[in-house]
Structure formats: C-alpha cells, structure tokens
Design a protein around this motif. Structure first.
Motif, short mmCIF file in Angstrom:
data_model
loop_
_atom_site.label_atom_id
_atom_site.label_comp_id
_atom_site.label_asym_id
_atom_site.label_seq_id
_atom_site.Cartn_x
_atom_site.Cartn_y
_atom_site.Cartn_z
N GLU A 117 -126.00 57.62 -45.23
CA GLU A 117 -127.08 58.06 -45.07
C GLU A 117 -128.16 56.82 -44.77
O GLU A 117 -128.42 56.21 -45.82
CB GLU A 117 -127.65 59.04 -46.10
N ARG A 118 -128.89 56.74 -43.61
CA ARG A 118 -129.60 55.72 -43.39
C ARG A 118 -130.99 55.78 -44.00
O ARG A 118 -131.40 56.98 -43.60
CB ARG A 118 -129.84 55.27 -41.79
N GLU A 119 -131.58 55.13 -44.83
CA GLU A 119 -132.92 55.22 -45.26
C GLU A 119 -133.52 53.97 -45.31
O GLU A 119 -132.93 52.84 -45.46
CB GLU A 119 -132.79 55.75 -46.72
N GLY A 170 -111.38 57.54 -49.13
CA GLY A 170 -112.79 57.70 -49.03
C GLY A 170 -113.46 56.31 -48.53
O GLY A 170 -114.49 56.48 -47.80
N PRO A 171 -113.15 55.14 -48.99
CA PRO A 171 -113.90 53.81 -48.54
C PRO A 171 -113.63 53.60 -47.10
O PRO A 171 -114.41 53.32 -46.19
CB PRO A 171 -113.34 52.71 -49.41
N HIS A 172 -112.49 54.02 -46.40
CA HIS A 172 -112.23 53.71 -45.16
C HIS A 172 -113.29 55.06 -44.22
O HIS A 172 -113.77 54.60 -43.20
CB HIS A 172 -110.84 54.15 -44.63
N TYR A 196 -117.87 53.83 -51.24
CA TYR A 196 -118.15 55.15 -50.55
C TYR A 196 -119.35 55.93 -51.20
O TYR A 196 -119.55 57.02 -50.84
CB TYR A 196 -116.95 55.94 -50.66
N ASP A 197 -119.81 55.23 -52.38
CA ASP A 197 -120.75 56.35 -52.93
C ASP A 197 -121.92 55.30 -53.42
O ASP A 197 -122.91 55.59 -54.33
CB ASP A 197 -120.24 56.60 -54.48
#
Length: 227
Positions: A20-22, A208-210, A149-150
């Motif tokens: 999510e870009r912020e 998840g990371p990929h 990923y988090d």
C-alpha cells in the motif's frame, strides 16, 4: 484441480499482503554520529543537503546525538525513545574503533535496527566514503528486513529517498539456523517425508515475500515507472 481446490488457491492468494503506497510525513529526524570537531560539522551539513534532495519542501526538526551523548545501550536507547524520531540517520560502523572492518555494520547499528522500532537510514561511513558523491544524487536504495511482506512503512520510507532511474532493492531475510532447527525436529516425526517437507516449507516461506515484491512493482509501474 477441483472447484474447491481452485477456490482455496484464490482465497489463499487474496490473503497475501499487498503493498500500500503512502506518503510519509517526516517531522522529526535524529542524526547519530561519533565524529569530532570539523568532521562532525561537515557530516551534519552533508546529511542536511542529502535530505534536501528527498524532502525539498519538508519542514522537519533535526536533533543530533554526537560522540558526547554515547552511553551504555540501555541509557542510549532510552534517550532515543524519548526523542521519538520519525527517522534515524546514521552510518555503518558507528562507534566502532576499527572502521576497516568493512564487512560489518557494527554493533550499534545491530542494536538500533533490532532493538528499536524506528526506521533507520544507514549511510556509508564518512571517513571511508566521499559523501559528496551522495550529494550528486543517491543511487540504489536497499530495504532489508525479516518481514518484507509485512512492512509497508519501510518500503514507503525507502521510496521517499528513491531517485528516478535508480533501482529499489528489496531483501527478505530468513534465518537458516532456525529453519534447520525446526527441520531437525520434523525429521524425527514418523511418517513425514523430511526432504519433501524441507523443499515445500522452504518454498512456502518465500511465497509471501515474492508476492509482496510483485505488488510493489505493480504499484510503482502505475505511479512512477522510472523507479
């Protein structure tokens, strides 16, 4: 693939974390260094010039912790937490006597990154690197974490420093010793194909990371394809 299996596959993919870009609001920056006299003044000026490249219109408060502020880690950490910075800026081999150990980040960087929750911009050591080169335009920015990923925040911070035409490198870290420890335990359970479990678990840890890095690429292609 059955309808149920297909649904489960789609459902599992939907559960994966997407980037999510912020925009990041940086109001308080803490600069930590161990330099003396004119070296300290020059480095502080260079850091402010560097920050100006990424935040040309930002108004932030710059706090400085210099060599006279160093203390045993519990007290040093307490001072940092009281400061509550939005970003810590420092460099490799901070408070290390032998700065020729170039394959090390230094114990204080380890502590700052593992024992505090503040984003850290780690620069080259100013006595080992011509900082003027950074002021000509930052190159690649690297994001490294055990939970790639988090952590939208970490990637969003990195993008604030990213220059057009330069790569963003995203590194996800898994602890191989911990992995081997659990595989040893799994290998003692009767009826489990250990080699199959090792291969499947190893692959699953990276799913998840990929997927997350792919989602970063998708967002940036739409918003800023030059990165």
């Amino acid at each position: 693939m059955s309808d149920l299996s297909a649904f489960e596959s789609v459902f599992r993919r939907a559960l994966r974390n997407r980037f999510e870009r912020e925009k990041i609001a940086i109001q308080r920056i803490l600069l930590i260094h161990d330099l003396a006299d004119e070296h300290a003044v020059r480095f502080q000026d260079q850091v402010q010039q560097y920050l100006q490249l990424s935040f040309p219109s930002a108004r932030y408060e710059l706090e400085i912790m210099g060599r006279n502020d160093f203390a045993p880690w519990p007290q040093f950490k307490s001072s940092i937490q009281k400061n509550k910075p939005d970003l810590i800026v420092t460099y490799r081999l901070l408070w290390v006597e032998d700065i020729s150990a170039r394959k090390s980040l230094g114990s204080y960087i380890d502590l700052l990154s593992q024992d505090t929750d503040f984003p850290i911009l780690i620069m080259p050591h100013p006595k080992l690197y011509k900082m003027e080169r950074l002021l000509q335009g930052p190159g690649a920015v690297l994001v490294a974490t055990a939970h790639l990923y988090d952590d939208h925040r970490l990637v969003n911070y990195a993008l604030e420093f990213q220059q057009k035409g330069q790569p963003l490198l995203m590194v996800h870290i898994e602890d191989e010793d911990t992995f081997d420890y659990y595989m040893e335990a799994i290998g003692k359970i009767p009826g489990i194909d250990t080699e199959m479990a090792r291969k499947t678990l190893s692959e699953q840890l990276l799913v998840g990371p990929h997927y997350y890095t792919e989602s970063v690429q998708e967002v940036m292609k739409a918003e800023d394809p030059e990165i």
